[in-house]
Motif scaffolding. Structure first.
Motif, PDB file in Angstrom:
ATOM      1  N   VAL A 324     -10.207  11.438  10.329  1.00 28.73           N
ATOM      2  CA  VAL A 324     -11.319  10.765   9.644  1.00 28.73           C
ATOM      3  C   VAL A 324     -11.715   9.558  10.479  1.00 28.73           C
ATOM      4  CG1 VAL A 324     -12.113   9.686   7.513  1.00 28.73           C
ATOM      5  CG2 VAL A 324     -10.373  11.490   7.421  1.00 28.73           C
ATOM      6  N   ALA A 325     -12.987   9.516  10.870  1.00 30.92           N
ATOM      7  CA  ALA A 325     -13.473   8.432  11.719  1.00 30.92           C
ATOM      8  C   ALA A 325     -14.642   7.726  11.048  1.00 30.92           C
ATOM      9  CB  ALA A 325     -13.917   8.977  13.078  1.00 30.92           C
ATOM     10  N   THR A 326     -14.580   6.395  11.020  1.00 26.05           N
ATOM     11  CA  THR A 326     -15.708   5.575  10.593  1.00 26.05           C
ATOM     12  C   THR A 326     -16.111   4.710  11.781  1.00 26.05           C
ATOM     13  OG1 THR A 326     -14.351   3.724   9.800  1.00 26.05           O
ATOM     14  CG2 THR A 326     -14.750   5.534   8.260  1.00 26.05           C
ATOM     15  N   ASP A 327     -17.015   3.772  11.552  1.00 28.71           N
ATOM     16  CA  ASP A 327     -17.448   2.947  12.675  1.00 28.71           C
ATOM     17  C   ASP A 327     -16.414   1.914  13.089  1.00 28.71           C
ATOM     18  OD1 ASP A 327     -17.645   1.335  10.468  1.00 28.71           O
ATOM     19  OD2 ASP A 327     -19.723   0.720  10.811  1.00 28.71           O
ATOM     20  N   ASP A 328     -15.359   1.711  12.269  1.00 26.07           N
ATOM     21  CA  ASP A 328     -14.388   0.672  12.606  1.00 26.07           C
ATOM     22  C   ASP A 328     -12.934   1.119  12.481  1.00 26.07           C
ATOM     23  OD1 ASP A 328     -14.282   0.861   9.851  1.00 26.07           O
ATOM     24  OD2 ASP A 328     -14.201  -1.295   9.499  1.00 26.07           O
ATOM     25  N   ALA A 329     -12.691   2.410  12.175  1.00 24.34           N
ATOM     26  CA  ALA A 329     -11.304   2.864  12.017  1.00 24.34           C
ATOM     27  C   ALA A 329     -11.231   4.374  12.181  1.00 24.34           C
ATOM     28  CB  ALA A 329     -10.759   2.464  10.646  1.00 24.34           C
ATOM     29  N   VAL A 330     -10.071   4.856  12.655  1.00 25.56           N
ATOM     30  CA  VAL A 330      -9.815   6.291  12.784  1.00 25.56           C
ATOM     31  C   VAL A 330      -8.451   6.580  12.168  1.00 25.56           C
ATOM     32  CG1 VAL A 330      -9.486   8.233  14.363  1.00 25.56           C
ATOM     33  CG2 VAL A 330     -11.166   6.454  14.912  1.00 25.56           C
ATOM     34  N   LEU A 331      -8.405   7.604  11.330  1.00 23.05           N
ATOM     35  CA  LEU A 331      -7.159   8.056  10.709  1.00 23.05           C
ATOM     36  C   LEU A 331      -6.822   9.429  11.249  1.00 23.05           C
ATOM     37  CD1 LEU A 331      -4.950   7.954   8.384  1.00 23.05           C
ATOM     38  CD2 LEU A 331      -6.649   9.169   6.993  1.00 23.05           C
ATOM     39  N   ILE A 332      -5.562   9.610  11.677  1.00 20.55           N
ATOM     40  CA  ILE A 332      -5.068  10.916  12.125  1.00 20.55           C
ATOM     41  C   ILE A 332      -3.705  11.130  11.490  1.00 20.55           C
ATOM     42  CG2 ILE A 332      -4.442  12.369  14.091  1.00 20.55           C
ATOM     43  CD1 ILE A 332      -6.158  10.473  15.838  1.00 20.55           C
ATOM     44  N   LEU A 333      -3.543  12.248  10.803  1.00 23.69           N
ATOM     45  CA  LEU A 333      -2.233  12.571  10.246  1.00 23.69           C
ATOM     46  C   LEU A 333      -2.147  14.062   9.991  1.00 23.69           C
ATOM     47  CD1 LEU A 333      -1.932  11.440   6.505  1.00 23.69           C
ATOM     48  CD2 LEU A 333      -4.083  11.766   7.653  1.00 23.69           C
ATOM     49  N   PRO A 334      -0.923  14.606   9.835  1.00 29.14           N
ATOM     50  CA  PRO A 334      -0.789  16.049   9.591  1.00 29.14           C
ATOM     51  C   PRO A 334      -1.282  16.408   8.195  1.00 29.14           C
ATOM     52  CG  PRO A 334       1.302  15.060  10.302  1.00 29.14           C
ATOM     53  CD  PRO A 334       0.378  13.946   9.954  1.00 29.14           C
ATOM     54  N   ARG A 335      -1.877  17.594   8.065  1.00 27.94           N
ATOM     55  CA  ARG A 335      -2.162  18.086   6.731  1.00 27.94           C
ATOM     56  C   ARG A 335      -0.858  18.225   5.961  1.00 27.94           C
ATOM     57  NH1 ARG A 335      -4.199  23.378   6.399  1.00 27.94           N
ATOM     58  NH2 ARG A 335      -3.988  23.019   4.177  1.00 27.94           N
ATOM     59  N   GLY A 336      -0.934  17.926   4.666  1.00 26.70           N
ATOM     60  CA  GLY A 336       0.277  17.939   3.845  1.00 26.70           C
ATOM     61  C   GLY A 336       0.922  16.577   3.737  1.00 26.70           C
ATOM     62  N   ALA A 337       0.481  15.622   4.546  1.00 27.70           N
ATOM     63  CA  ALA A 337       1.082  14.282   4.539  1.00 27.70           C
ATOM     64  C   ALA A 337       0.088  13.206   4.124  1.00 27.70           C
ATOM     65  CB  ALA A 337       1.652  13.955   5.921  1.00 27.70           C
ATOM     66  N   SER A 338      -1.018  13.614   3.468  1.00 29.65           N
ATOM     67  CA  SER A 338      -2.056  12.618   3.215  1.00 29.65           C
ATOM     68  C   SER A 338      -1.660  11.577   2.172  1.00 29.65           C
ATOM     69  CB  SER A 338      -3.366  13.300   2.817  1.00 29.65           C
ATOM     70  OG  SER A 338      -3.230  14.068   1.644  1.00 29.65           O
ATOM     71  N   GLN A 339      -0.598  11.836   1.402  1.00 28.82           N
ATOM     72  CA  GLN A 339      -0.114  10.784   0.504  1.00 28.82           C
ATOM     73  C   GLN A 339       0.417   9.579   1.290  1.00 28.82           C
ATOM     74  OE1 GLN A 339      -0.625  10.733  -2.690  1.00 28.82           O
ATOM     75  NE2 GLN A 339      -1.419  12.818  -2.815  1.00 28.82           N
ATOM     76  N   ASP A 340       0.703   9.784   2.575  1.00 28.24           N
ATOM     77  CA  ASP A 340       1.195   8.682   3.410  1.00 28.24           C
ATOM     78  C   ASP A 340       0.105   7.681   3.762  1.00 28.24           C
ATOM     79  OD1 ASP A 340       3.787   9.580   3.405  1.00 28.24           O
ATOM     80  OD2 ASP A 340       3.640  10.631   5.313  1.00 28.24           O
ATOM     81  N   VAL A 341      -1.143   7.975   3.412  1.00 27.65           N
ATOM     82  CA  VAL A 341      -2.200   6.983   3.623  1.00 27.65           C
ATOM     83  C   VAL A 341      -1.853   5.675   2.919  1.00 27.65           C
ATOM     84  CG1 VAL A 341      -4.624   6.433   3.127  1.00 27.65           C
ATOM     85  CG2 VAL A 341      -4.013   8.676   4.030  1.00 27.65           C
ATOM     86  N   ARG A 342      -1.149   5.771   1.804  1.00 30.45           N
ATOM     87  CA  ARG A 342      -0.783   4.546   1.087  1.00 30.45           C
ATOM     88  C   ARG A 342       0.104   3.640   1.945  1.00 30.45           C
ATOM     89  NH1 ARG A 342       2.426   6.935  -3.934  1.00 30.45           N
ATOM     90  NH2 ARG A 342       0.721   8.409  -3.707  1.00 30.45           N
ATOM     91  N   ARG A 343       0.880   4.217   2.859  1.00 33.63           N
ATOM     92  CA  ARG A 343       1.707   3.388   3.749  1.00 33.63           C
ATOM     93  C   ARG A 343       0.823   2.573   4.684  1.00 33.63           C
ATOM     94  NH1 ARG A 343       5.598   7.418   6.645  1.00 33.63           N
ATOM     95  NH2 ARG A 343       6.181   5.489   7.697  1.00 33.63           N
ATOM     96  N   ILE A 344      -0.263   3.201   5.153  1.00 38.46           N
ATOM     97  CA  ILE A 344      -1.197   2.474   6.013  1.00 38.46           C
ATOM     98  C   ILE A 344      -1.876   1.365   5.233  1.00 38.46           C
ATOM     99  CG2 ILE A 344      -3.321   2.689   7.362  1.00 38.46           C
ATOM    100  CD1 ILE A 344      -2.454   5.614   7.918  1.00 38.46           C
ATOM    101  N   VAL A 345      -2.319   1.691   4.007  1.00 41.92           N
ATOM    102  CA  VAL A 345      -2.975   0.688   3.166  1.00 41.92           C
ATOM    103  C   VAL A 345      -2.032  -0.471   2.883  1.00 41.92           C
ATOM    104  CG1 VAL A 345      -3.962   0.282   0.885  1.00 41.92           C
ATOM    105  CG2 VAL A 345      -4.585   2.335   2.175  1.00 41.92           C
ATOM    106  N   ASP A 346      -0.771  -0.167   2.598  1.00 37.76           N
ATOM    107  CA  ASP A 346       0.211  -1.234   2.356  1.00 37.76           C
ATOM    108  C   ASP A 346       0.352  -2.134   3.580  1.00 37.76           C
ATOM    109  OD1 ASP A 346       0.670  -0.312  -0.199  1.00 37.76           O
ATOM    110  OD2 ASP A 346       2.530   0.757   0.314  1.00 37.76           O
TER     111      ASP A 346
END
Length: 360
Positions: A324-346
């Motif tokens: 997932v890419a926006t104008d100021d950030a890019v997220l890359i992670l394996p499918r099946g692990a998207s609940q780990d986005v909360r670790r990035i947010v934390d």
């Protein structure tokens, strides 16, 4: 016999929506984004109750920071809310719903809906509402049990008991999110449904149950609405009174404790779009299993989700990724692990990074 009351939709739009970072930010959460269609999730939610022969204009309960955008989005689709109740602080769903219940006539029937869910079969949803309405008019609190399509461990479950009316059963219990083996047992047993967080009840029935089981919330919200200020459709509850309310969900505060709680099991193509994996599951995919939005080139690539609102994303020879890419950030992670986005947010919260709150 008198005609049934119209139903008042109550749309809960107070969430911060950071599970879909970096697209969703606290200043512009997922309900305000066009994730699954050419309209935002808030607009789609409001449209589910747009039949003015059956529904009154909606009440929106929201974060004060989102008020202007909510009004703009609803105006864009020709919907004028009867009120926009702006929470000065977040206190979870039980107090938020109480604010709405206090703003209408005691016998008003409220259809409480989160603003960020997908319902593919609106006709099935409306049929379930029709099934539940007679009991609701008698003072029952109703919820809608989502027919499970797999042993999902990310949702709470509802165990249905005896039949109360055609299509409606008494709730035996609400069950916390299970492990996989327990979820598989629920599916085999057959009387369990996912708890989708959608409710139907009379305002006075909800407020009475709240006063009995969570009196501190009932007292605080009553005081907050008694001291509220109004400007057009906007209602501003009294800040200090509302701040004094405990923070609790409707499930814990009321539904798990009340006696007369019913469930309408329904198969309506529901998703809470609670993660990038959930979005991948409900989005159309190409022959290689990829779904993409924006400018994307994918060669020899399988079963990925690509979404870009900014730069070109090019992928070669990869599988099972979320990008997932926006104008100021890019997220890359394996499918099946998207609940780990909360670790990035934390981590963004811990470091005070501007990317978490920035409105792109």
């Amino acid at each position: 016999m008198s005609a049934p009351h119209k139903i008042t939709p109550v749309i809960l739009s107070g969430g911060s929506g950071t599970r879909l970072w970096p697209l969703s930010r606290s200043i512009r959460p997922k309900q305000l984004l066009n994730l699954t269609a050419d309209r935002s999730m808030l607009q789609l939610t409001a449209a589910r109750a747009e039949d003015d022969s059956r529904f009154d204009p909606p009440i929106i309960v929201a974060n004060e920071a989102h008020a202007d955008e909510i009004e703009r989005q609803l105006a864009d689709v020709g919907i004028r809310p009867q009120s926009l109740i702006l929470e000065p602080v977040a206190r979870n769903t039980a107090p938020a719903i109480a604010l709405a219940a206090l703003s209408v006539a005691p016998d008003a029937v409220l259809l409480v809906m989160p603003s960020d869910h997908v319902i593919g079969d609106v006709q099935a949803f409306h049929a379930a509402i029709t099934d539940a309405l007679p009991l609701v008019e008698q003072g029952w609190l109703a919820t809608f049990g989502i027919a499970p399509d797999g042993p999902e461990t990310g949702y709470g479950y509802i165990k249905a008991g005896a039949e109360l009316a055609p299509g409606i059963r008494k709730v035996d219990s609400f069950v916390e999110k299970p492990d996989r083996a327990t979820a598989e047992a629920y599916l085999t047993e057959g009387s369990y449904a996912w708890n989708g967080g959608i409710f139907l009840f009379r305002a006075d029935a909800y407020l009475a149950a709240l006063a009995e089981h969570a009196p501190a919330i009932a007292e605080a919200t009553k005081a907050a609405m008694a001291g509220a200020t109004r400007a057009g459709p906007r209602i501003h509850p009294a800040v200090e009174a509302f701040r004094a309310s405990p923070s609790d969900s409707i499930d814990y505060a009321v539904m798990e404790k009340a006696d007369r709680v019913a469930v309408a099991p329904v198969n309506m193509g529901w998703s809470d779009v609670g993660s990038w994996d959930a979005l991948h599951a409900i989005t159309s995919r190409d022959d290689a299993g990829n779904c993409h939005h924006g400018e994307v080139i994918a060669l020899d690539t399988n079963n990925c989700l690509f979404r870009t609102d900014g730069p070109l994303v090019a992928a070669v020879g990869v599988s099972d990724l979320i990008v997932v890419a926006t104008d100021d950030a890019v997220l890359i992670l394996p499918r099946g692990a998207s609940q780990d986005v909360r670790r990035i947010v934390d981590e963004l919260k811990r470091t005070g990074h501007i990317t978490l709150d920035r409105k792109r």
